[in-house]
Motif scaffolding. Structure first.
Motif, PDB file in Angstrom:
ATOM      1  N   PHE A 188       1.065  -1.256  -0.044  1.00  0.00           N
ATOM      2  CA  PHE A 188       0.135   0.000  -0.073  1.00  0.00           C
ATOM      3  C   PHE A 188       0.800   1.227  -0.012  1.00  0.00           C
ATOM      4  CE2 PHE A 188      -3.085  -3.064   1.546  1.00  0.00           C
ATOM      5  CZ  PHE A 188      -4.199  -2.720   0.810  1.00  0.00           C
ATOM      6  N   SER A 189       1.907   1.000   0.839  1.00  0.00           N
ATOM      7  CA  SER A 189       2.863   2.240   0.717  1.00  0.00           C
ATOM      8  C   SER A 189       3.538   2.686  -0.784  1.00  0.00           C
ATOM      9  CB  SER A 189       3.909   2.268   1.735  1.00  0.00           C
ATOM     10  OG  SER A 189       3.547   2.262   3.151  1.00  0.00           O
ATOM     11  N   LYS A 190       3.996   1.500  -1.025  1.00  0.00           N
ATOM     12  CA  LYS A 190       4.587   1.669  -2.435  1.00  0.00           C
ATOM     13  C   LYS A 190       3.331   2.298  -3.505  1.00  0.00           C
ATOM     14  CE  LYS A 190       7.673  -2.237  -1.917  1.00  0.00           C
ATOM     15  NZ  LYS A 190       8.290  -3.588  -2.249  1.00  0.00           N
ATOM     16  N   ALA A 191       2.194   1.516  -3.588  1.00  0.00           N
ATOM     17  CA  ALA A 191       1.186   2.256  -4.252  1.00  0.00           C
ATOM     18  C   ALA A 191       1.032   3.605  -4.023  1.00  0.00           C
ATOM     19  CB  ALA A 191      -0.154   1.199  -4.259  1.00  0.00           C
ATOM     20  N   MET A 192       1.034   4.156  -2.805  1.00  0.00           N
ATOM     21  CA  MET A 192       0.813   5.615  -2.523  1.00  0.00           C
ATOM     22  C   MET A 192       1.808   6.307  -3.187  1.00  0.00           C
ATOM     23  SD  MET A 192      -2.360   6.210  -1.434  1.00  0.00           S
ATOM     24  CE  MET A 192      -1.976   7.867  -0.587  1.00  0.00           C
ATOM     25  N   ASP A 193       2.894   6.062  -2.976  1.00  0.00           N
ATOM     26  CA  ASP A 193       4.402   6.645  -3.374  1.00  0.00           C
ATOM     27  C   ASP A 193       4.066   6.912  -5.083  1.00  0.00           C
ATOM     28  OD1 ASP A 193       5.208   6.968  -0.901  1.00  0.00           O
ATOM     29  OD2 ASP A 193       6.879   5.274  -1.035  1.00  0.00           O
ATOM     30  N   ARG A 194       3.778   5.548  -5.621  1.00  0.00           N
ATOM     31  CA  ARG A 194       3.694   5.750  -7.109  1.00  0.00           C
ATOM     32  C   ARG A 194       2.514   6.663  -7.336  1.00  0.00           C
ATOM     33  NH1 ARG A 194       3.470   0.256 -10.166  1.00  0.00           N
ATOM     34  NH2 ARG A 194       5.479   0.194  -9.276  1.00  0.00           N
ATOM     35  N   ALA A 195       1.089   6.674  -6.809  1.00  0.00           N
ATOM     36  CA  ALA A 195       0.348   7.729  -7.155  1.00  0.00           C
ATOM     37  C   ALA A 195       0.739   9.280  -6.647  1.00  0.00           C
ATOM     38  CB  ALA A 195      -0.968   7.458  -6.338  1.00  0.00           C
ATOM     39  N   ALA A 196       1.526   9.326  -5.733  1.00  0.00           N
ATOM     40  CA  ALA A 196       1.810  10.713  -5.225  1.00  0.00           C
ATOM     41  C   ALA A 196       2.845  11.357  -6.332  1.00  0.00           C
ATOM     42  CB  ALA A 196       2.418  10.504  -3.719  1.00  0.00           C
ATOM     43  N   SER A 197       3.692  10.347  -6.901  1.00  0.00           N
ATOM     44  CA  SER A 197       4.509  11.273  -7.802  1.00  0.00           C
ATOM     45  C   SER A 197       3.638  11.590  -9.023  1.00  0.00           C
ATOM     46  CB  SER A 197       5.548  10.281  -8.373  1.00  0.00           C
ATOM     47  OG  SER A 197       4.872   9.185  -9.184  1.00  0.00           O
ATOM     48  N   GLU A 198       2.554  11.001  -9.407  1.00  0.00           N
ATOM     49  CA  GLU A 198       1.812  11.534 -10.472  1.00  0.00           C
ATOM     50  C   GLU A 198       0.761  12.619 -10.201  1.00  0.00           C
ATOM     51  OE1 GLU A 198      -0.384   8.592 -12.263  1.00  0.00           O
ATOM     52  OE2 GLU A 198       1.374   7.283 -12.338  1.00  0.00           O
ATOM     53  N   TYR A 199       0.118  12.561  -8.872  1.00  0.00           N
ATOM     54  CA  TYR A 199      -0.752  13.722  -8.417  1.00  0.00           C
ATOM     55  C   TYR A 199       0.084  14.775  -7.969  1.00  0.00           C
ATOM     56  CZ  TYR A 199      -0.835  12.019  -3.599  1.00  0.00           C
ATOM     57  OH  TYR A 199      -0.485  11.545  -2.196  1.00  0.00           O
ATOM     58  N   GLY A 200       1.202  14.595  -7.492  1.00  0.00           N
ATOM     59  CA  GLY A 200       1.980  16.007  -6.951  1.00  0.00           C
ATOM     60  C   GLY A 200       2.418  16.597  -8.250  1.00  0.00           C
ATOM     61  N   GLY A 201       2.823  15.926  -9.417  1.00  0.00           N
ATOM     62  CA  GLY A 201       3.194  17.038 -10.640  1.00  0.00           C
ATOM     63  C   GLY A 201       1.697  17.582 -11.083  1.00  0.00           C
ATOM     64  N   TRP A 202       0.321  16.858 -11.078  1.00  0.00           N
ATOM     65  CA  TRP A 202      -0.671  17.596 -11.419  1.00  0.00           C
ATOM     66  C   TRP A 202      -0.818  18.771 -10.638  1.00  0.00           C
ATOM     67  CZ3 TRP A 202      -4.589  17.243  -7.635  1.00  0.00           C
ATOM     68  CH2 TRP A 202      -5.709  18.066  -8.309  1.00  0.00           C
ATOM     69  N   PHE A 203      -0.732  18.676  -9.307  1.00  0.00           N
ATOM     70  CA  PHE A 203      -1.153  19.763  -8.418  1.00  0.00           C
ATOM     71  C   PHE A 203       0.011  21.024  -8.664  1.00  0.00           C
ATOM     72  CE2 PHE A 203      -0.360  22.377  -4.564  1.00  0.00           C
ATOM     73  CZ  PHE A 203      -1.844  22.549  -4.222  1.00  0.00           C
ATOM     74  N   ARG A 204       1.154  20.789  -8.893  1.00  0.00           N
ATOM     75  CA  ARG A 204       2.219  21.550  -9.174  1.00  0.00           C
ATOM     76  C   ARG A 204       1.762  22.763 -10.298  1.00  0.00           C
ATOM     77  NH1 ARG A 204       5.923  17.618  -8.172  1.00  0.00           N
ATOM     78  NH2 ARG A 204       6.311  17.418 -10.097  1.00  0.00           N
ATOM     79  N   GLU A 205       1.308  22.052 -11.385  1.00  0.00           N
ATOM     80  CA  GLU A 205       0.944  22.770 -12.604  1.00  0.00           C
ATOM     81  C   GLU A 205      -0.295  23.580 -12.319  1.00  0.00           C
ATOM     82  OE1 GLU A 205       0.359  19.701 -15.387  1.00  0.00           O
ATOM     83  OE2 GLU A 205       2.361  19.077 -15.734  1.00  0.00           O
ATOM     84  N   ARG A 206      -0.849  23.432 -11.411  1.00  0.00           N
ATOM     85  CA  ARG A 206      -2.149  24.416 -11.276  1.00  0.00           C
ATOM     86  C   ARG A 206      -2.312  25.014  -9.841  1.00  0.00           C
ATOM     87  NH1 ARG A 206      -2.610  19.828 -13.801  1.00  0.00           N
ATOM     88  NH2 ARG A 206      -4.027  19.767 -15.653  1.00  0.00           N
ATOM     89  N   MET A 207      -1.361  25.043  -8.944  1.00  0.00           N
ATOM     90  CA  MET A 207      -1.478  25.720  -7.778  1.00  0.00           C
ATOM     91  C   MET A 207      -1.318  27.055  -7.846  1.00  0.00           C
ATOM     92  SD  MET A 207       2.297  24.865  -5.873  1.00  0.00           S
ATOM     93  CE  MET A 207       3.669  25.829  -6.362  1.00  0.00           C
ATOM     94  N   GLY A 208      -0.823  27.637  -8.936  1.00  0.00           N
ATOM     95  CA  GLY A 208      -0.759  29.088  -9.378  1.00  0.00           C
ATOM     96  C   GLY A 208      -2.239  29.627  -9.187  1.00  0.00           C
ATOM     97  N   GLN A 209      -3.166  28.781  -9.589  1.00  0.00           N
ATOM     98  CA  GLN A 209      -4.533  29.144  -9.857  1.00  0.00           C
ATOM     99  C   GLN A 209      -5.258  29.397  -8.346  1.00  0.00           C
ATOM    100  OE1 GLN A 209      -6.788  27.286 -13.177  1.00  0.00           O
ATOM    101  NE2 GLN A 209      -4.901  26.173 -13.388  1.00  0.00           N
ATOM    102  N   CYS A 210      -4.424  29.072  -7.450  1.00  0.00           N
ATOM    103  CA  CYS A 210      -5.113  28.939  -6.089  1.00  0.00           C
ATOM    104  C   CYS A 210      -4.850  30.462  -5.125  1.00  0.00           C
ATOM    105  CB  CYS A 210      -4.361  27.914  -5.401  1.00  0.00           C
ATOM    106  SG  CYS A 210      -5.266  26.159  -5.873  1.00  0.00           S
ATOM    107  N   SER A 211      -4.014  31.042  -5.823  1.00  0.00           N
ATOM    108  CA  SER A 211      -3.814  32.426  -5.250  1.00  0.00           C
ATOM    109  C   SER A 211      -4.664  33.310  -4.781  1.00  0.00           C
ATOM    110  CB  SER A 211      -2.610  33.184  -6.215  1.00  0.00           C
ATOM    111  OG  SER A 211      -1.472  32.440  -6.372  1.00  0.00           O
ATOM    112  N   ARG A 212      -4.837  33.711  -3.684  1.00  0.00           N
ATOM    113  CA  ARG A 212      -6.017  34.793  -3.337  1.00  0.00           C
ATOM    114  C   ARG A 212      -5.814  36.054  -3.578  1.00  0.00           C
ATOM    115  NH1 ARG A 212      -5.474  35.451   1.645  1.00  0.00           N
ATOM    116  NH2 ARG A 212      -3.399  34.372   2.107  1.00  0.00           N
TER     117      ARG A 212
END
Length: 212
Positions: A188-212
């Protein structure tokens, strides 16, 4: 039918034990015995930024698909029958473990200020929602096919105008060493690490749209 001659060497309960007694003990499913091993989830790749400077994002408590929340470790048999892994349990509600893991992993990869439980009074730029569709041990036809499945669906919403910025799904499946309960839980830890590398990149590309 699963090839019992290749099954892990662990105790099995009920009918399964009787069916394969001549092949040695197996990993156990079902039953009412108290678990004697508890497991958590912790993001190991890197620590969170000491002074994060990115946008403030509130992380909702995950919505869990039926049967997933709680302390039990869900097992889905090849027939589709659902049961639980004996002798092991999550250290707290699985939804809390996943929420903390997601907040830590995204914060570490992006530098964003990820706010969890207790942060509702903080002015945030975005809200991160999460639906957990799968978080299960899936025994295969043979030991070599045993694995865990993790499926997470995110929703990133900008709070100022309630705009849904993105709504992707990330899935990760990994083979596990099912000769021991620890081998399964480590999957389960290995699967979460694998998923995290993908959703982490997804979030980085969009987090600029979260500026208040």
């Amino acid at each position: 039918m699963r090839n019992s001659s290749k099954m892990p060497k662990f105790l099995v309960a009920g009918l399964l034990a009787g069916m394969v007694a001549s092949c040695g003990p197996l990993i156990s499913f079902g039953g009412d015995s108290e678990p004697n091993e508890t497991y958590g989830l912790r993001y190991q790749a890197q620590g969170a930024a000491e002074y994060p400077v990115g946008p403030i994002v509130y992380v909702d408590s995950p919505q869990m698909a039926e049967g997933l929340d709680g302390h039990n470790v869900t097992v889905v048999m090849q027939s589709g029958r659902r049961t639980v892994l004996e002798r092991a349990a999550w250290s707290t509600h699985l939804s809390d473990l996943i929420r903390d893991y997601v907040a830590q992993s995204i914060g570490a990869q992006s530098g964003a200020n990820m706010i969890g439980e207790g942060g509702l009074d903080i002015s945030a730029g975005c809200r991160l929602g999460l639906k957990v569709w799968s978080f299960e041990f899936v025994p295969g036809e043979t030991v070599a096919e045993d694995g865990v499945s993790v499926v997470l669906q995110f929703s990133l919403v900008r709070i100022s105008d309630n705009q849904l910025l993105s709504h992707p799904t990330f899935a990760a499946s990994v083979e596990v060493d099912s000769k021991s309960v620890g081998g399964v839980m480590g999957g389960f830890s290995k699967a979460m690490d694998r998923a995290a590398s993908e959703y982490g990149g997804w979030f980085r590309e969009r987090m600029g749209q979260c500026s208040r």
